[in-house]
Design a protein around this motif. Structure first.
Motif, PDB file in Angstrom:
ATOM      1  N   LEU A 245     -16.482 -40.345   4.773  1.00  0.00           N
ATOM      2  CA  LEU A 245     -17.407 -40.642   5.874  1.00  0.00           C
ATOM      3  C   LEU A 245     -16.802 -40.370   7.246  1.00  0.00           C
TER       4      LEU A 245
ATOM      5  N   ILE B  93     -20.808 -48.201   5.125  1.00  0.00           N
ATOM      6  CA  ILE B  93     -21.659 -47.798   6.246  1.00  0.00           C
ATOM      7  C   ILE B  93     -22.251 -49.033   6.929  1.00  0.00           C
TER       8      ILE B  93
ATOM      9  N   TYR C 216     -14.561 -41.993   8.789  1.00  0.00           N
ATOM     10  CA  TYR C 216     -14.380 -43.226   9.550  1.00  0.00           C
ATOM     11  C   TYR C 216     -13.124 -43.052  10.401  1.00  0.00           C
TER      12      TYR C 216
END
Length: 188
Positions: free
Chosen positions: A126, A99, A128
């Motif tokens: 996440l 992060i 991404y």
């Protein structure tokens, strides 16, 4: 035994072994791909290019699979992989680093022994951007394999002699190198 390993690794089908083992390394194995690449390249210099390509493609496919596990199956398969091949603490640390540093973490895991599989799981979890993750991974993982492959190709005769003499020590050192990557990630 070493001569037998070198003999088998010079066969064309050995590229598939490198490919499969690199896919597995990107999902759950902690043995660096260079361990699988080395015998083939030092057995026959002409095998360097196909072995590098097999490792690079296997790495990206394995990274994509780990990404998808993190994206779609994190609560089941992702947690199981983390519990059996790493730890929840290491995953949380990886997540926090990811992060904070994003692309820099992808580059670091692509060129160092830090476990790539944990990063790929985190990237998927996440959400991404997949194209950025796979693109940066492809560039830097392929670069890593190309540098190792070139060095083995360039110094093939010396590498062959060293490998025959110290093969088990080299394998153990590669595994220790991978474990050091785990230690680095826990200390950061």
């Amino acid at each position: 035994m070493i001569n037998k390993i070198l003999d088998h690794s010079s066969k064309p089908w050995y590229s598939w072994i490198v490919f499969l083992m690199t896919v597995c390394e990107s999902i759950f194995l902690f043995i660096p791909p260079e361990v699988f690449m080395t015998p083939a390249i030092i057995a026959d210099k002409k095998r360097a290019r196909p072995i590098i390509v097999a490792a690079a493609i296997g790495s990206i496919i394995g990274g994509a699979i780990s990404y998808m596990i993190g994206l779609w199956l994190f609560d089941t398969l992702g947690v199981w992989l983390i519990e059996h091949f790493a730890s929840p603490e290491k995953f949380e640390l990886t997540k926090a680093l990811f992060i904070k540093y994003g692309v820099l973490i992808i580059i670091a895991t692509a060129i160092t022994p830090i476990p790539y599989k944990l990063l790929a799981l985190c990237a998927g979890f996440l959400q991404y951007p997949v194209l950025i993750f796979l693109g940066v991974s492809a560039i830097f993982r392929t670069g890593r394999f190309a540098i190792i492959g070139f060095l083995l190709w360039r110094f093939q005769e010396r590498a062959n002699t060293i490998f025959k003499k110290y093969s088990w020590q080299i394998t153990v050192a590669a595994i220790i190198f991978a474990l050091l990557g785990l230690l680095i990630i826990t200390m950061i």
